[in-house]
Write an enzyme that holds these catalytic residues in place. Structure first.
Site, PDB file in Angstrom:
ATOM      1  N   ASP A  57       0.843  -1.200   0.000  1.00 24.81           N
ATOM      2  CA  ASP A  57       0.000   0.000   0.000  1.00 24.81           C
ATOM      3  C   ASP A  57       0.878   1.250   0.000  1.00 24.81           C
ATOM      4  O   ASP A  57       1.707   1.435   0.894  1.00 24.81           O
ATOM      5  CB  ASP A  57      -0.917  -0.002   1.225  1.00 24.81           C
ATOM      6  CG  ASP A  57      -2.007   1.059   1.111  1.00 24.81           C
ATOM      7  OD1 ASP A  57      -2.312   1.488  -0.014  1.00 24.81           O
ATOM      8  OD2 ASP A  57      -2.552   1.455   2.156  1.00 24.81           O
ATOM      9  N   TYR A 103       1.237   5.670  -0.630  1.00 27.98           N
ATOM     10  CA  TYR A 103       0.822   6.865   0.126  1.00 27.98           C
ATOM     11  C   TYR A 103       0.969   8.035  -0.848  1.00 27.98           C
ATOM     12  O   TYR A 103       1.635   9.007  -0.561  1.00 27.98           O
ATOM     13  CB  TYR A 103       1.789   6.985   1.310  1.00 27.98           C
ATOM     14  CG  TYR A 103       1.452   7.905   2.443  1.00 27.98           C
ATOM     15  CD1 TYR A 103       0.231   7.848   3.099  1.00 27.98           C
ATOM     16  CD2 TYR A 103       2.398   8.825   2.897  1.00 27.98           C
ATOM     17  CE1 TYR A 103      -0.027   8.671   4.188  1.00 27.98           C
ATOM     18  CE2 TYR A 103       2.143   9.653   3.981  1.00 27.98           C
ATOM     19  CZ  TYR A 103       0.928   9.561   4.627  1.00 27.98           C
ATOM     20  OH  TYR A 103       0.678  10.375   5.711  1.00 27.98           O
ATOM     21  N   HIS A 122      -3.423  14.046   0.816  1.00 27.94           N
ATOM     22  CA  HIS A 122      -3.691  13.153   1.953  1.00 27.94           C
ATOM     23  C   HIS A 122      -2.505  13.192   2.926  1.00 27.94           C
ATOM     24  O   HIS A 122      -2.688  13.368   4.132  1.00 27.94           O
ATOM     25  CB  HIS A 122      -3.923  11.728   1.446  1.00 27.94           C
ATOM     26  CG  HIS A 122      -4.002  10.687   2.519  1.00 27.94           C
ATOM     27  ND1 HIS A 122      -5.075  10.582   3.380  1.00 27.94           N
ATOM     28  CD2 HIS A 122      -3.128   9.697   2.884  1.00 27.94           C
ATOM     29  CE1 HIS A 122      -4.870   9.569   4.222  1.00 27.94           C
ATOM     30  NE2 HIS A 122      -3.692   9.023   3.941  1.00 27.94           N
ATOM     31  N   ARG A 141       1.928  15.748  12.928  1.00 28.03           N
ATOM     32  CA  ARG A 141       3.231  16.431  13.001  1.00 28.03           C
ATOM     33  C   ARG A 141       3.076  17.830  12.440  1.00 28.03           C
ATOM     34  O   ARG A 141       3.578  18.134  11.351  1.00 28.03           O
ATOM     35  CB  ARG A 141       4.288  15.684  12.165  1.00 28.03           C
ATOM     36  CG  ARG A 141       4.610  14.274  12.602  1.00 28.03           C
ATOM     37  CD  ARG A 141       5.547  13.589  11.605  1.00 28.03           C
ATOM     38  NE  ARG A 141       4.979  13.554  10.249  1.00 28.03           N
ATOM     39  CZ  ARG A 141       4.139  12.621   9.821  1.00 28.03           C
ATOM     40  NH1 ARG A 141       3.785  11.624  10.601  1.00 28.03           N
ATOM     41  NH2 ARG A 141       3.644  12.678   8.595  1.00 28.03           N
ATOM     42  N   GLU A 167     -10.340   4.056   3.759  1.00 25.26           N
ATOM     43  CA  GLU A 167      -9.520   4.867   2.843  1.00 25.26           C
ATOM     44  C   GLU A 167      -9.898   4.449   1.434  1.00 25.26           C
ATOM     45  O   GLU A 167      -9.784   3.268   1.096  1.00 25.26           O
ATOM     46  CB  GLU A 167      -8.018   4.631   3.076  1.00 25.26           C
ATOM     47  CG  GLU A 167      -7.527   5.150   4.420  1.00 25.26           C
ATOM     48  CD  GLU A 167      -6.008   5.035   4.600  1.00 25.26           C
ATOM     49  OE1 GLU A 167      -5.376   4.226   3.885  1.00 25.26           O
ATOM     50  OE2 GLU A 167      -5.463   5.767   5.440  1.00 25.26           O
ATOM     51  N   GLU A 202      -9.118   3.958  -2.274  1.00 24.34           N
ATOM     52  CA  GLU A 202      -7.880   3.822  -3.040  1.00 24.34           C
ATOM     53  C   GLU A 202      -8.161   3.094  -4.350  1.00 24.34           C
ATOM     54  O   GLU A 202      -9.213   2.491  -4.519  1.00 24.34           O
ATOM     55  CB  GLU A 202      -6.843   3.010  -2.241  1.00 24.34           C
ATOM     56  CG  GLU A 202      -6.617   3.559  -0.828  1.00 24.34           C
ATOM     57  CD  GLU A 202      -5.383   3.006  -0.142  1.00 24.34           C
ATOM     58  OE1 GLU A 202      -4.543   2.394  -0.824  1.00 24.34           O
ATOM     59  OE2 GLU A 202      -5.272   3.216   1.080  1.00 24.34           O
ATOM     60  N   ASP A 221      -8.967   0.504   2.104  1.00 24.83           N
ATOM     61  CA  ASP A 221      -7.960   0.153   3.113  1.00 24.83           C
ATOM     62  C   ASP A 221      -8.522   0.532   4.480  1.00 24.83           C
ATOM     63  O   ASP A 221      -8.221   1.591   5.022  1.00 24.83           O
ATOM     64  CB  ASP A 221      -6.662   0.910   2.800  1.00 24.83           C
ATOM     65  CG  ASP A 221      -5.580   0.663   3.840  1.00 24.83           C
ATOM     66  OD1 ASP A 221      -5.636  -0.365   4.523  1.00 24.83           O
ATOM     67  OD2 ASP A 221      -4.684   1.521   3.956  1.00 24.83           O
ATOM     68  N   ARG A 260      -7.609   3.883  13.420  1.00 25.19           N
ATOM     69  CA  ARG A 260      -6.700   5.016  13.660  1.00 25.19           C
ATOM     70  C   ARG A 260      -6.097   5.022  15.055  1.00 25.19           C
ATOM     71  O   ARG A 260      -4.972   5.505  15.248  1.00 25.19           O
ATOM     72  CB  ARG A 260      -7.441   6.338  13.414  1.00 25.19           C
ATOM     73  CG  ARG A 260      -8.018   6.501  12.025  1.00 25.19           C
ATOM     74  CD  ARG A 260      -6.949   6.378  10.957  1.00 25.19           C
ATOM     75  NE  ARG A 260      -7.496   6.664   9.635  1.00 25.19           N
ATOM     76  CZ  ARG A 260      -6.834   6.441   8.503  1.00 25.19           C
ATOM     77  NH1 ARG A 260      -5.598   5.934   8.535  1.00 25.19           N
ATOM     78  NH2 ARG A 260      -7.380   6.705   7.344  1.00 25.19           N
ATOM     79  N   GLN A 268      -3.453   2.419  15.054  1.00 24.11           N
ATOM     80  CA  GLN A 268      -2.391   2.923  14.169  1.00 24.11           C
ATOM     81  C   GLN A 268      -1.519   3.953  14.892  1.00 24.11           C
ATOM     82  O   GLN A 268      -0.290   3.921  14.804  1.00 24.11           O
ATOM     83  CB  GLN A 268      -3.025   3.540  12.919  1.00 24.11           C
ATOM     84  CG  GLN A 268      -2.026   3.970  11.856  1.00 24.11           C
ATOM     85  CD  GLN A 268      -2.712   4.552  10.620  1.00 24.11           C
ATOM     86  OE1 GLN A 268      -3.939   4.632  10.542  1.00 24.11           O
ATOM     87  NE2 GLN A 268      -1.924   4.980   9.650  1.00 24.11           N
ATOM     88  N   LYS A 295      -4.078  -2.123  10.087  1.00 25.71           N
ATOM     89  CA  LYS A 295      -4.469  -2.184   8.683  1.00 25.71           C
ATOM     90  C   LYS A 295      -4.674  -3.612   8.191  1.00 25.71           C
ATOM     91  O   LYS A 295      -5.121  -3.803   7.072  1.00 25.71           O
ATOM     92  CB  LYS A 295      -3.366  -1.556   7.820  1.00 25.71           C
ATOM     93  CG  LYS A 295      -3.053  -0.105   8.143  1.00 25.71           C
ATOM     94  CD  LYS A 295      -3.812   0.816   7.242  1.00 25.71           C
ATOM     95  CE  LYS A 295      -3.299   2.243   7.345  1.00 25.71           C
ATOM     96  NZ  LYS A 295      -4.019   3.114   6.406  1.00 25.71           N
ATOM     97  N   THR A 352      -9.028  -5.593   4.073  1.00 26.67           N
ATOM     98  CA  THR A 352      -8.903  -4.665   2.949  1.00 26.67           C
ATOM     99  C   THR A 352      -9.877  -5.166   1.890  1.00 26.67           C
ATOM    100  O   THR A 352      -9.806  -6.328   1.498  1.00 26.67           O
ATOM    101  CB  THR A 352      -7.467  -4.673   2.382  1.00 26.67           C
ATOM    102  OG1 THR A 352      -6.557  -4.277   3.413  1.00 26.67           O
ATOM    103  CG2 THR A 352      -7.331  -3.726   1.196  1.00 26.67           C
ATOM    104  N   THR A 359      -4.642   6.549  -0.109  1.00 29.13           N
ATOM    105  CA  THR A 359      -5.892   7.298  -0.094  1.00 29.13           C
ATOM    106  C   THR A 359      -5.927   8.335  -1.216  1.00 29.13           C
ATOM    107  O   THR A 359      -5.011   9.150  -1.335  1.00 29.13           O
ATOM    108  CB  THR A 359      -6.056   8.008   1.260  1.00 29.13           C
ATOM    109  OG1 THR A 359      -5.870   7.054   2.290  1.00 29.13           O
ATOM    110  CG2 THR A 359      -7.429   8.649   1.371  1.00 29.13           C
ATOM    111  N   GLU A 394      -9.129  12.611   7.613  1.00 25.01           N
ATOM    112  CA  GLU A 394      -8.956  13.945   7.020  1.00 25.01           C
ATOM    113  C   GLU A 394     -10.229  14.776   7.159  1.00 25.01           C
ATOM    114  O   GLU A 394     -10.184  15.956   7.488  1.00 25.01           O
ATOM    115  CB  GLU A 394      -8.649  13.833   5.527  1.00 25.01           C
ATOM    116  CG  GLU A 394      -7.277  13.348   5.187  1.00 25.01           C
ATOM    117  CD  GLU A 394      -7.133  13.194   3.676  1.00 25.01           C
ATOM    118  OE1 GLU A 394      -7.175  14.208   2.961  1.00 25.01           O
ATOM    119  OE2 GLU A 394      -7.003  12.043   3.206  1.00 25.01           O
TER     120      GLU A 394
END
Ligand code: MN
Length: 435
Positions: A134, A136, A141, A150, A205, A207, A237, A241, A244, A257, A261, A364, A378
């Site tokens: 998977d 990113y 996203h 962060r 997610e 995808e 996916d 959270r 995670q 995860k 899926t 995503t 998000e």
């Protein structure tokens, strides 16, 4: 390359394939693996046409595929797409031409028993998926998620130089319609004390999955990589959270995860997507160019896929009151910072081999604008701003009973719209744990 099979004037003798807005017009011809409901037959490969499936095993018995090379006919009679995937795009192109010859309005009509209504079948995983990775690849996203966790440094310093990914787990991939059990796991509790409990932040997610066709190893060049793409599907996916957030430092997602899926059961082939190619992401002037092994002129002009994706949700209360599902978001694969060809090349660049039936997911699919966020993390800023459903319910994350439905389609002036079918799953309550 564009050819006669993309002609928007083509019509099928399967009338439902000619309806405007149909997912499976004759220009699409997606492949799937099915069995008649209630039968104990081995699964068979079929081709979506309107609201029907052309049974390739039966079509072969009837001699409808006899113009094709023996290897293609044999692969088409298998119970997964892996055999066809291994043969490569040239063979798939031959198969597509024959399918158009059979299914177009003046074509060689198949016997009625070679067609099955899609509503009378169960659809399986299209391939025996050996490995799953998977990515990113949406910078929108990655930036929004980074801002949550962060805020000072939302994008990692490598982001614009390589397509970031983690190795997923093929054992957890299930076809659309499979119920999704809410996972339990270790999360951060009060005062940083860990606690094991059902996830309270279950998310989806949206995808796009990329199936690997002929296998590839090192060295794989950008010029070669396009030839290893078999086709695309939709992918959800599912992500816990809270699990995670606690487990992902420093190595990335693990149990958050790998519980499920979901993929759509139909694979839209590489050739069906030719009219819908788009330039790779237009990088800002200040952005670095990728290293030479990740660059090609073709990729810059046509390495992207213009696939629209959308997500809708129907809660248990909405289902009980007869309310339809509500649209949550709509985005496009055009907006991804990295193309599938770049993902393949980077993946193989270490010497990692890719095999027929391996699945890469894009990450995503989120765009720049509000309404294009491809997950609740998000959309609700990690639950801080819950969304309101039409019946007054709110959602920071998914509730038990929620049905998440993803759809995708390609549309371009001068061509026939094609769709991906559905990628859907309903959330079941967590299993109680006894210690
Ligand atoms: Mn993902």
């Amino acid at each position: 390359m564009l050819n006669d099979t993309h002609n928007p004037g083509l019509r099928s003798w399967v009338e439902t394939a000619n309806s405007p807005g149909a997912d499976f017009p004759i220009q699409n011809l997606p492949l799937g693996v099915f069995r008649r409901k209630g039968s104990a037959d081995a699964p068979r490969i079929g081709v979506g046409i309107g609201d029907q499936i052309l049974d390739l095993h039966r079509a072969s018995e009837l001699g409808l595929l006899e113009a094709l090379p023996r290897a293609v006919v044999e692969a088409a009679a298998m119970s997964t797409l892996n055999g066809l995937m291994a043969l490569g795009q040239g063979s798939m192109s031959q198969l597509r031409r024959e399918l158009v010859a059979i299914l177009h309005a003046n074509g060689r009509r198949a016997e009625p028993d070679s067609l099955v209504p899609i509503e009378h079948v169960e659809l399986f995983l299209p391939a025996d998926i050996g490995d799953y990775t998977d990515f990113y690849a949406s910078i929108f996203h990655a930036t929004r998620v980074g801002e949550i966790f962060r805020p000072k440094n939302p994008l990692p310093p490598n982001y614009k130089h390589l397509p970031i990914a983690y190795h997923g787990r093929s054992s957890s991939i299930v076809p659309s319609g499979t119920p999704i059990r809410r996972p339990s796991g270790q999360t951060r509790g009060e005062g940083d004390q860990p606690v094991f409990r059902p996830s309270e932040r279950l998310d989806y997610e949206v995808e796009i999955g990329v199936f690997v066709g002929t296998g590839a190893g090192q060295p794989l060049t950008m010029a070669e990589s396009e030839g290893h793409i078999f086709g695309l599907c939709l992918l959800n996916d599912w992500s816990a959270r809270d699990i995670q957030a606690w487990e992902s430092q420093p190595l990335g997602p693990f149990l958050s995860k790998n519980f499920a899926t979901t993929v759509s059961p139909w694979v839209v082939t590489y050739e069906a997507l030719v009219p819908f190619r788009s330039p790779a992401f237009a990088r800002d002037g200040g952005d670095p160019q990728p290293l030479p092994y990740l660059r090609s002129t073709f990729n810059e002009t046509a390495g992207g896929f213009d696939v629209n994706v959308n997500v809708s949700l129907r809660s248990e209360a909405m289902r009980m009151s007869g309310a339809e599902s509500v649209a949550l978001s709509a985005g496009s694969l055009r907006d991804m910072y990295w193309t599938p060809a770049q993902m393949l090349v980077h993946h193989a660049s270490s010497g990692c081999s890719l095999r027929p039936g391996d699945l890469l997911a894009t990450g995503t699919v989120s765009g720049a604008d509000k309404g294009s966020e491809g997950c609740l993390l998000e959309m609700t800023q990690n639950g801080a701003t819950p969304i309101r459903l039409p019946d007054g319910e709110t959602r920071a994350f998914l509730a038990d009973g929620d049905v998440v439905t993803m759809r995708a389609f390609c549309e371009r002036a001068g061509y026939t719209r094609i769709g991906f079918g559905r990628c859907e799953g309903r959330v079941l309550a967590a299993v109680a744990r006894r210690d």
